[in-house]
Design an enzyme around this catalytic site. Structure first.
Site: not given
Ligand SMILES: Cc1ncc(C[n+]2csc(CCOP(=O)(O)OP(=O)(O)O)c2C)c(N)n1
Ligand SMILES: [Mg+2]
Length: 532
Positions: A281, A25-26, A28, A401, A47, A70
């Site tokens: 988890h 952006g400006s 940088e 995750g 990003e 940015h």
């Molecule tokens: C940034 C973010 N947003 C939402 C989630 C919640 N989340 C975890 S697994 C998942 C589903 C992923 O689906 P996909 O890639 O189609 O894989 P599948 O489970 O169908 O194998 C989501 C939305 C996360 N972990 N990170």
């Protein structure tokens, strides 16, 4: 006299940070305009993709990497990806352009108000230099902080009027400085560990991402063989620190207390190397360890050591510690571990390709040293049951995750490792969070093979909905996304397949191409095993 920009680039070059991942952006432009010709700039269109491409590059190269964002807006977009870099101990030096110093207080457009605070508490260290003359030294401090154990991302905000200022002549000392970490086991610590391992009747080893990051996989194998001990990968695996076809390999521990305790039952001593204890988890409370089991953790990260709820810990360089242990443990008179059984027969689909089959076919037809970047969340069990990963640096998964890592990280890993084929195995939900990295792959001809597993749903969340008994929950399906058209729109060749035979043909042709290719595979909806 050198400018602040020139002195800063000298520091970056000396640290090996000559690839810059960014979106400008400006604020940088002054910095980027001064970029020397021996640097390369890799443009990402969002990003979130920029930070994850850089993360993949840093993880696969083992070197610190410069990210240029940015102001606050770009930094904010990168924040989700930064959570992964924190837990993968990725040495990212994230810089953000700031408005002209004298105008920040007025909160002019794109001023990064309280800039150093923005990236906390995620980063290891964050700063905005107090004056222009201190910019090169601050950047040197950022590089040394990011790479000192435990590694991790840092953040530096630089007002753009600083770059043209005259550098402090004393800045010339900065490029030659080296900051190194030492840390092996002290003799009495080694003796204590050896005594504990020798006294154990049935020890087990749990290895984590630090082992792969330190390329200590062979040391872990030697220790397992010396002790004749089974080896698990620590829960929520973000890397593969142990060869998956070695007779000692038992798989990835489940990411829940009860599951870990069940797997470790019968072991009087568990040695955890290079992992937190543990990255659970699913919330399933219970006893952290089986009755009578002692746990000892070796980790380079004092935070991981301190926050563990159970066991003793030694903070140490894990490669050094493993090598010391291999040289010191006495021979044991336990039976050698028998070879692993054959791979399970892959389940197949009718009108779609079962994920088991996708992974079995990848094992059979992709190069044996291929690197997998995985962000397909409901197919983890299937993946680990079918793959044969033998070399260090063969596997990457989002370490906190946070989705949006996989697709861009595959691009960054391939850029860092042109000698090995990178295969991005990405779910049809996950792909959308980092989809713009397809453009970067096409633009710079980075020949990743992207395999999109299309089950039309957030499969992992469907599994979690069952686990948490939430019944029918809104927002869990993602039908109707055409990844072939999306990929083509970004300039990546693509095709869709619905049978194993078609997949093999598409894969073989993709592997022959010097450019990125996307294969959309219709897959079944598998059972849960993944993220929320
Ligand atoms: C940034 C973010 N947003 C939402 C989630 C919640 N989340 C975890 S697994 C998942 C589903 C992923 O689906 P996909 O890639 O189609 O894989 P599948 O489970 O169908 O194998 C989501 C939305 C996360 N972990 N990170
Ligand atoms: Mg899906």
């Amino acid at each position: 006299m050198a400018t602040v920009a020139q002195a800063s680039y000298d520091v970056l070059r000396a640290g090996g940070l000559t690839t810059i991942f960014g979106n400008p952006g400006s604020n940088e432009l002054k910095f980027l305009a001064a970029m020397p010709t021996d640097f390369r700039y890799v443009l990402g269109l969002h990003e979130g993709a920029v930070i994850s491409m850089a993360d993949g590059f840093a993880l696969a190269s083992g070197e610190p990497v410069l990210v240029n964002l940015h102001a606050a807006s770009g930094s904010g977009n990168a924040m989700g990806g930064l959570t992964n870099a924190v837990y993968s101990h990725s040495p990212l030096v994230v810089t953000a352009g700031q408005q002209v110093r004298s105008t920040i207080g007025q909160e002019v457009m794109l001023a990064n108000v309280d800039a150093a605070q923005l990236a906390r508490p995620l980063v290891k260290w964050s700063s905005e230099p107090a004056c222009a003359e201190d910019v090169p030294r601050t950047i040197a401090q950022a590089v040394h902080t990011a790479t000192a154990a435990p590694r991790g991302p840092v953040y530096v905000s630089v007002p753009y009027d600083d770059w043209d200022a005259t550098a402090d002549p004393q800045s010339v000392h900065l490029p030659a400085r080296r900051v190194r970490t030492a840390g092996s086991l002290a003799p009495e610590q080694l003796a204590d560990l050896v005594e504990a391992l020798a006294a154990a009747t049935n020890p087990a080893i749990v290895v984590g991402p630090q082992v792969d990051a330190a390329q200590a996989n062979a040391d872990a194998v030697q220790l397992a063989e010396a002790l004749r001990a089974p080896v698990w990968i620590a829960p929520s695996a973000s890397r593969c620190p142990f060869p998956t076809r070695h007779p000692a390999f038992r798989g990835v521990l489940p990411a829940a207390v009860a599951g870990v305790t069940a797997c470790l039952a019968g072991h009087d001593l568990v040695l955890v190397v290079g992992a937190p204890v543990f990255r659970y988890h699913q919330y399933e409370p219970g006893d952290y360890l089986p009755e009578g089991t002692r746990l000892i953790q070796l980790t380079a990260d004092p935070g991981e050591a301190a926050r563990a709820p159970v066991g003793d810990a030694v903070v140490v360089d894990v490669k050094a510690a493993l090598a010391q242990l291999v040289g010191a443990v006495p021979a044991v008179d336990r039976a050698a571990l028998p070879p692993l059984p054959d791979f399970p027969v892959p389940r197949t689909g009718d009108g779609f390709v079962h994920p088991d089959e996708v992974f079995a076919l990848l094992r059979e037809h992709a190069p044996a040293d291929a690197i997998y970047v995985n962000e397909s969340t409901s197919t983890s069990d299937s993946f680990w049951s079918q793959v044969d990963l033998a070399l260090p640096g063969s596997y990457y998964f989002p370490a906190s995750g946070g989705l949006g890592f996989g697709l861009p990280a595959a691009v960054g890993v391939q850029l860092a490792r042109p000698d090995r084929q990178v295969i991005g195995v990405i779910g049809d939900g996950s792909a959308n969070y980092g989809i713009t990295a397809l453009w970067t792959a096409a633009r710079y001809r980075i020949p990743v093979v992207f395999v999109i597993l299309k089950n039309g749903t957030y499969g992992a969340l469907r599994g979690f909905a069952d686990l948490l008994d939430t019944g029918e929950t809104p927002g869990l399906d993602v039908p109707g996304i055409d990844f072939v058209q999306i990929a083509q729109g970004y300039g990546v060749e693509a095709r869709a397949v619905t049978t194993g035979e078609e997949f093999v043909l598409a894969l073989k042709s993709a592997l022959d191409r010097p450019r990125p290719v996307l294969i959309e595979v219709a897959t079944a909806h598998l059972q849960f095993h993944g993220l929320t």
